[in-house]
Design a protein around this motif. Structure first.
Motif, PDB file in Angstrom:
ATOM      1  N   UNK A  90       0.903  -1.314   0.057  1.00 47.95           N
ATOM      2  CA  UNK A  90      -0.047  -0.046   0.030  1.00 47.95           C
ATOM      3  C   UNK A  90       0.762   1.339  -0.036  1.00 47.95           C
ATOM      4  N   UNK A 130       3.700  -5.562   7.383  1.00 52.12           N
ATOM      5  CA  UNK A 130       3.239  -4.471   8.000  1.00 52.12           C
ATOM      6  C   UNK A 130       4.787  -3.619   7.740  1.00 52.12           C
TER       7      UNK A 130
ATOM      8  N   UNK B 159     -15.320   5.293  -0.899  1.00 49.09           N
ATOM      9  CA  UNK B 159     -14.995   4.141  -1.794  1.00 49.09           C
ATOM     10  C   UNK B 159     -14.310   5.025  -2.960  1.00 49.09           C
ATOM     11  N   UNK B 162     -10.925   6.389  -1.471  1.00 53.04           N
ATOM     12  CA  UNK B 162     -10.254   5.579  -0.640  1.00 53.04           C
ATOM     13  C   UNK B 162      -8.812   5.642  -0.771  1.00 53.04           C
ATOM     14  N   UNK B 163      -8.385   5.577  -2.085  1.00 55.19           N
ATOM     15  CA  UNK B 163      -6.993   5.607  -2.293  1.00 55.19           C
ATOM     16  C   UNK B 163      -6.108   6.968  -1.699  1.00 55.19           C
ATOM     17  N   UNK B 166      -6.002   7.324   2.047  1.00 54.89           N
ATOM     18  CA  UNK B 166      -5.083   6.465   2.567  1.00 54.89           C
ATOM     19  C   UNK B 166      -3.686   7.290   2.260  1.00 54.89           C
ATOM     20  N   UNK B 167      -3.526   7.945   0.979  1.00 52.56           N
ATOM     21  CA  UNK B 167      -2.138   8.648   0.987  1.00 52.56           C
ATOM     22  C   UNK B 167      -2.281   9.715   1.762  1.00 52.56           C
ATOM     23  N   UNK B 221      -7.856  -2.427  13.900  1.00 51.70           N
ATOM     24  CA  UNK B 221      -6.401  -2.183  13.896  1.00 51.70           C
ATOM     25  C   UNK B 221      -5.696  -2.973  14.948  1.00 51.70           C
ATOM     26  N   UNK B 223      -6.140  -6.184  14.778  1.00 50.55           N
ATOM     27  CA  UNK B 223      -5.637  -7.541  14.220  1.00 50.55           C
ATOM     28  C   UNK B 223      -5.297  -7.382  12.781  1.00 50.55           C
ATOM     29  N   UNK B 224      -5.755  -6.369  12.166  1.00 53.10           N
ATOM     30  CA  UNK B 224      -5.089  -6.405  10.718  1.00 53.10           C
ATOM     31  C   UNK B 224      -3.972  -5.400  10.688  1.00 53.10           C
ATOM     32  N   UNK B 225      -3.232  -5.612   9.709  1.00 48.51           N
ATOM     33  CA  UNK B 225      -2.072  -4.772   9.355  1.00 48.51           C
ATOM     34  C   UNK B 225      -2.089  -4.017   8.067  1.00 48.51           C
ATOM     35  N   UNK B 226      -2.902  -4.197   7.296  1.00 52.09           N
ATOM     36  CA  UNK B 226      -3.147  -3.128   6.272  1.00 52.09           C
ATOM     37  C   UNK B 226      -4.126  -2.421   6.354  1.00 52.09           C
ATOM     38  N   UNK B 227      -4.107  -1.264   5.463  1.00 48.73           N
ATOM     39  CA  UNK B 227      -5.063  -0.124   5.722  1.00 48.73           C
ATOM     40  C   UNK B 227      -6.332  -0.710   5.005  1.00 48.73           C
ATOM     41  N   UNK B 228      -6.215  -1.525   3.945  1.00 49.06           N
ATOM     42  CA  UNK B 228      -7.322  -1.898   3.359  1.00 49.06           C
ATOM     43  C   UNK B 228      -8.170  -3.080   4.402  1.00 49.06           C
ATOM     44  N   UNK B 229      -7.395  -3.999   4.828  1.00 47.66           N
ATOM     45  CA  UNK B 229      -7.773  -4.961   5.920  1.00 47.66           C
ATOM     46  C   UNK B 229      -8.543  -4.248   6.853  1.00 47.66           C
TER      47      UNK B 229
END
Lengths: 229, 280
Positions: A90, A130, B159, B162-163, B166-167, B221, B223-229
């Motif tokens: 990402x 990560x 949606x 979204x990108x 994130x940026x 946060x 549990x998940x490691x990516x922003x999408x997740x």
């Protein structure tokens, strides 16, 4: 189009107040410009002016053939929030955001570019990892991949090896040297004089009153004994 | 009667179906916006804005304004924009500004209602607004469609952006240099937050809006490691807890808002344990 940056009388500063004297330099394809100077001399301010984040107090700046969204910038290791969730993929892909304009989603070329950039920096296998769990050197490489995704014709680096151990620093320099060999122009602010001495083709020195721009040999002539001290 | 039969019985009532539909949609878009808001240390913006909305509602009822909702929405949007702009860099300014807005709006609103209010049960009204009472169960058809449309609209906007979000959340400086439109993105975030919070006040009341915004993001946060997740996980968390909370509230007769947040706390606890095991 050989030239990447052309600056004439460029005076960086904030809100009308100059931070350093006017600066002239030219950066061409395949050049490696080391930007040296004391702390507070205005190196980062100059970089932000080149990026378009700050309007110059005076002078003119041209980036022929380059678009703001396509400048590869590796900022100083700013503290990314500790709990920010982001995968390596990402982060790298976000470098392509500047090219999207109004289009909301990434296309195939964006994904291909991100994959290529990660491979170039040697982080291809880390896509799902990560970002915050990586070591300092690995994070720098991912941020370099992000910069490459933004633009691979010109890289603007702010202290790329500060805080890295010698092995990571050496690895970073090797990477940059390879990119430079392939034609990427490099604008590098650095306090690592040894590295600058080894790799730079040109030097821009920002002093309190004077500034100097020339090839490495010309700089050594001008500065004399203290050139790389 | 068994559980399934009870649920089937309640499902026949249109107000239950409406409440579920609207509640789930509002929880969904609150959770989506919650991810960037929490990451930028704006967890309390739900509080601040909902209290601003409360103040606006008090003013609107005192002035006997015909269209209450547009006025409240307008005031809340302005406050959101000001708040997000004030807290852009210094997290200290962000939370201090939120605190000032929060308590100021509540105090002024309550004062106005006491001085000029015509209601007999004033403290009941005031309490009902923060806790939402049962207003989601008494939505008119028009309100259902409006809330659903707004919630879907915000989800769609999220949606599409979204990108960009994130940026800007990951590295705002870089985004600005790349011309990503960081300022527009921040403005959009502020306006969306205001709309969602005014909507969510109907669901859980102004005091509990923060729950809808914060718990899904924090659980994800963990549990998940990516922003999408994290975004996906927060959305699923919010939808699940909202649905469960509304159904429990309808069946057991408990207040909707508190029930939803209680469910979220319980599920967040499970996520927290799961996250602990992951790190061990």
């Amino acid at each position: 189009m050989e030239e990447r940056i052309r600056a004439r009388g460029l005076t960086p500063g904030y809100e009308g107040r100059a931070v350093s004297g006017p600066v002239d330099f030219v950066l061409r394809r395949g050049d490696w410009l080391a930007v040296l100077g004391e702390n507070g001399a205005g190196k980062t301010t100059l970089l932000r002016t080149v990026l378009g984040l700050l309007p110059p107090v005076a002078g003119c700046l041209e980036t022929p053939g380059l678009v703001p969204g396509q400048l590869g910038w590796l900022p100083q290791q700013t503290a990314v929030q500790r709990d920010m969730p982001a995968s390596v993929w990402e982060v790298a892909l976000s470098g392509r955001q500047g090219r999207r304009g109004w289009r909301p989603f990434y296309g195939r070329e964006d994904r291909a570019a991100a994959a290529r950039a990660l491979e170039q920096v040697g982080m291809a296998g880390f896509a799902r990892r990560r970002f915050r769990e990586l070591s300092g050197g690995q994070r720098q490489r991912v941020l370099l991949a992000r910069a490459l995704c933004a633009g691979d014709q010109l890289l603007l680096l702010d202290e790329p090896v500060t805080g890295l151990d010698s092995q990571a620093a050496a690895g970073m320099y090797r990477l940059l040297a390879e990119l430079n060999r392939q034609g990427t122009a490099i604008f590098m602010i650095s306090h690592d004089l040894a590295g600058a001495r080894q790799y730079a083709s040109h030097v821009l020195y920002l002093g309190a009153q004077t500034s100097f721009f020339g090839t490495r040999a010309e700089y050594e002539n001008w500065k004399g004994e203290n050139a790389w001290a | 009667m068994g559980l399934m039969q009870t649920l089937a019985l309640y499902w026949q009532y249109p107000f239950v179906r409406s409440a579920l539909a609207v509640g789930v949609l509002i929880a969904l878009c609150a959770s989506l916006l919650g991810v960037p808001l929490v990451l930028r240390r704006f967890s309390f913006i739900g509080d601040g804005l909902s209290h601003a909305a409360f103040g606006a509602m008090a003013v609107a009822s005192v002035l006997n304004l015909a269209g209450e909702m547009p006025f409240v929405l307008g005031v809340t949007v302005v406050c959101a924009v000001l708040l997000l702009r004030a807290g852009q860099n210094a997290s200290l300014r962000g939370d201090a500004a939120t605190a000032m807005l929060s308590v100021g709006a509540m105090a002024v609103g309550y004062l106005l209602m006491n001085l000029f209010g015509t209601s007999a049960n004033l403290s009941g009204d005031v309490c009902a607004t923060p806790f939402g009472a049962t207003s989601i169960l008494t939505l008119t058809a028009g309100e259902v469609w409006l809330s659903a449309a707004l919630a879907l609209g915000i989800t769609a906007v999220f949606a599409l952006f979204y990108h960009r979000i994130f940026a800007v959340t990951f590295d705002e400086d870089f985004a600005r240099a790349a011309g990503v439109g960081a300022k527009a993105c921040n403005l959009l975030l502020a306006v969306s937050a205001a709309v969602v919070i005014v909507l969510a006040m109907n669901l859980v009341g102004s005091l509990l809006v923060t729950g809808l915004v914060v718990f899904p993001a924090l659980a994800a946060m963990r549990v998940c490691g990516s922003f999408g997740g994290v975004t996906l996980c927060a959305a699923l968390f919010a939808v699940g807890c909202a649905a469960a909370g509304i159904l429990i509230a309808v069946v057991a007769g408990t207040p909707v808002g508190s029930t939803i947040v209680a469910v979220e706390i319980a599920v967040w606890g499970l996520f927290w344990l799961a996250g602990k095991r992951r790190r061990a």
